[in-house]
Design an enzyme around this catalytic site. Structure first.
Site, PDB file in Angstrom:
ATOM      1  CG  ASP A 143      -2.287  -0.598   1.273  1.00 37.90           C
ATOM      2  OD1 ASP A 143      -2.209  -1.360  -0.202  1.00 37.90           O
ATOM      3  OD2 ASP A 143      -2.728  -1.366   1.664  1.00 37.90           O
ATOM      4  CG  ASP A 203      -7.958  -3.123  -2.586  1.00 39.13           C
ATOM      5  OD1 ASP A 203      -9.062  -3.841  -3.125  1.00 39.13           O
ATOM      6  OD2 ASP A 203      -8.525  -3.111  -1.408  1.00 39.13           O
TER       7      ASP A 203
HETATM    8  N1  GLY Z   1      -7.851  -1.308   0.983  1.00 41.69           N
HETATM    9  C1  GLY Z   1      -8.210  -1.640   1.812  1.00 41.69           C
HETATM   10  C2  GLY Z   1      -9.425  -1.388   2.355  1.00 41.69           C
HETATM   11  O1  GLY Z   1     -10.231  -0.779   0.885  1.00 41.69           O
HETATM   12  O2  GLY Z   1     -10.499  -1.317   3.137  1.00 41.69           O
END
Ligand code: GLY
Length: 480
Positions: A143, A203
């Site tokens: 992330d 994501d």
């Molecule tokens: N990227 C994790 C979420 O959207 O909760």
């Protein structure tokens, strides 16, 4: 594309909603300058936290959007309609000076009374992001884009701060360590290469603009090449034939595809709303950096599926397998993310389709503002009949983001509003957020997540709500 008849937010309403959002951000600054804001609220208030969560970038992103709003909103056509020639002259002298391309301190000359508060807080947070990446604190995951794009890339693009740029490049380097040649993807979580963790998640499309930016700023093409390879893999396996998406996708160690599984959705073959939203916005961002027609086709398929599962107010249940009557909570953050994707898509589509995308985004943002903020039901309905901009409306005489406490309090001065706000403890008080009814992770009998942040504010919901409103109020230069 499915079309709806519901009410659209006007430019003026978007501007007012952003004023209010900026004011809420300003009220919370003292709580989250030396600390970060946690991923989601608890009973309507965000706990402060150390810079250790994957979500810590969204709060500085909100502060930068607030800064842009108080500094630069007067540059937009919308606002220019309401300001006198003398005001505009003053604004353009004070605020537009140095309006150069990214990295050259485009807004640094802004004279707004709140600008320095926002800038100083965002830069303080930027330092904590430098520390985090230099010391490799909780960065063994993918992330890096969510973390470093709205914080340090934004800081660099807006102020030209070299330390922020270096931190974001280090974050891109860190993300690069997670690229798996066999299967061509960025491994999301866990120890690299370990069986049981050999997967990526939808994501991640939002983490990749960091890599395109890193290639652009360093001249090193390795970052964008890896991003392209991951996108190819994701587009091939994460989107099902009907346009719905898998949250996570496992690859075999030899690089062949294995299977999709959920983590935060209801079950493996259901339709986690936020995953779908990341797919919508992520596919159009992928197109921006690599304009392959198939990426726009995927955007359309993902969007159509999303639209086909929306309830009447255009804000999805947390998993789109649920519908009205299910008693399940919504995820308002998904609607904000999709609105951003729709507004980004306008740039690449033929005029008629672009207009449909904008209309949808305006409908979603009207619903969010009207029904999912503590102030919405009051401030927008008061404006009914004034669409098109009423230059004599005294609320527009205020500086953007510069409403006095008395003015804001005045919006809640009847008994019902006060009661509602007080009982929900969700007034515009320090620590509250912007978008009610977000869902971070809801446990089901079939998923693997830990339950957190159900029917609460979420930091990314707040950030993308502000980003979408910003996209409507000015010609915004994206952080992504
Ligand atoms: N990227 C994790 C979420 O959207 O909760």
């Amino acid at each position: 594309m499915i079309e709806y008849n519901s009410r659209q937010i006007t430019d003026e309403e978007a501007h007012l909603a952003l004023d209010l959002a900026v004011e809420q951000v300003r009220r919370s600054l003292p709580l989250y300058t030396d600390h970060c804001q946690n991923h989601s609220s608890v009973n309507g208030i965000y706990p402060a936290c150390d810079n250790v969560q994957w979500t810590c970038g969204f709060w500085p992103g909100e502060i930068w959007l607030a800064w842009e709003h108080v500094c630069g909103a007067d540059r937009s056509d919308v606002n220019n309609q309401r300001r006198t020639g003398a005001d505009k002259k003053k604004d353009s002298d004070e605020c537009i000076a140095g309006q150069a391309e990214c990295g050259a301190g485009s807004l640094s000359a802004c004279a707004s009374e709140y600008a320095e508060e926002f800038r100083a807080a965002a830069m303080k947070l930027s330092e904590s992001f430098e520390y985090r990446i230099e010391n490799k604190i909780e960065v063994d995951h993918h992330d890096m884009g969510f973390l470093y794009t709205p914080s340090c890339v934004a800081a660099w693009k807006l102020t030209g701060d070299e330390k922020a740029r270096n931190a974001a490049i280090l974050a891109a380097d860190q993300l690069m360590t997670r690229f798996q040649e066999k299967g061509e993807f960025f491994q999301a979580w866990g120890k690299l290469g370990e069986p049981g963790t050999y997967r990526y998640i939808i994501d991640c499309l939002m983490n990749l603009p960091l890599l395109y930016w890193a290639s652009e700023t360093t001249g090193d093409p390795r970052y964008q090449e890896a991003a392209r390879r991951h996108i190819t893999t994701c587009m091939r396996y994460s989107f099902r034939a009907d346009g719905s998406t898998y949250h996570t996708f496992f690859m075999n160690q030899d690089g062949t595809p294995s299977h999709g599984e959920t983590c935060q959705g209801y079950k493996d073959d259901s339709f986690w709303a936020r995953g779908q939203a990341w797919g919508v916005y992520g596919s159009v961002l992928s197109y921006r950096y690599d304009p392959k027609p198939e990426y726009l086709e995927i955007f359309h398929r993902a969007l159509d599926f999303y639209l086909s599962r929306l309830p009447e107010d255009l804000v999805p249940y947390w998993d789109m397998v649920f519908s009205d009557g299910s008693g399940e909570p919504r995820d308002s953050s998904s609607a904000a993310i999709v609105a951003c994707g729709l507004l980004e898509a306008r740039r690449y589509l033929p005029q008629e389709e672009a207009q449909k995308c904008e209309a949808l985004a305006r409908q979603m943002l009207y619903s969010l503002t009207e029904n999912y903020t503590v102030w919405g039901g009051r401030c927008l309905s008061e404006m009914d009949g004034k669409a098109g901009g009423d230059a004599s409306d005294e609320r527009f005489d205020k500086k953007p983001g510069g409403k006095s406490d008395e003015k804001l309090a005045g919006m809640f001065d009847d008994e019902d509003s006060v009661k509602t706000v007080k009982t929900q403890n969700k007034d515009m008080i320090p620590g509250a957020g912007l978008l009610l009814h977000g869902t971070y992770s809801k446990k089901s009998p079939y998923n693997t997540c830990t339950e957190e942040g159900v029917d609460e504010y979420t930091s990314w919901g707040d950030y993308f709500y502000m980003e979408a409103l910003t996209r409507l109020t000015r010609d915004w230069k994206s952080y992504w």
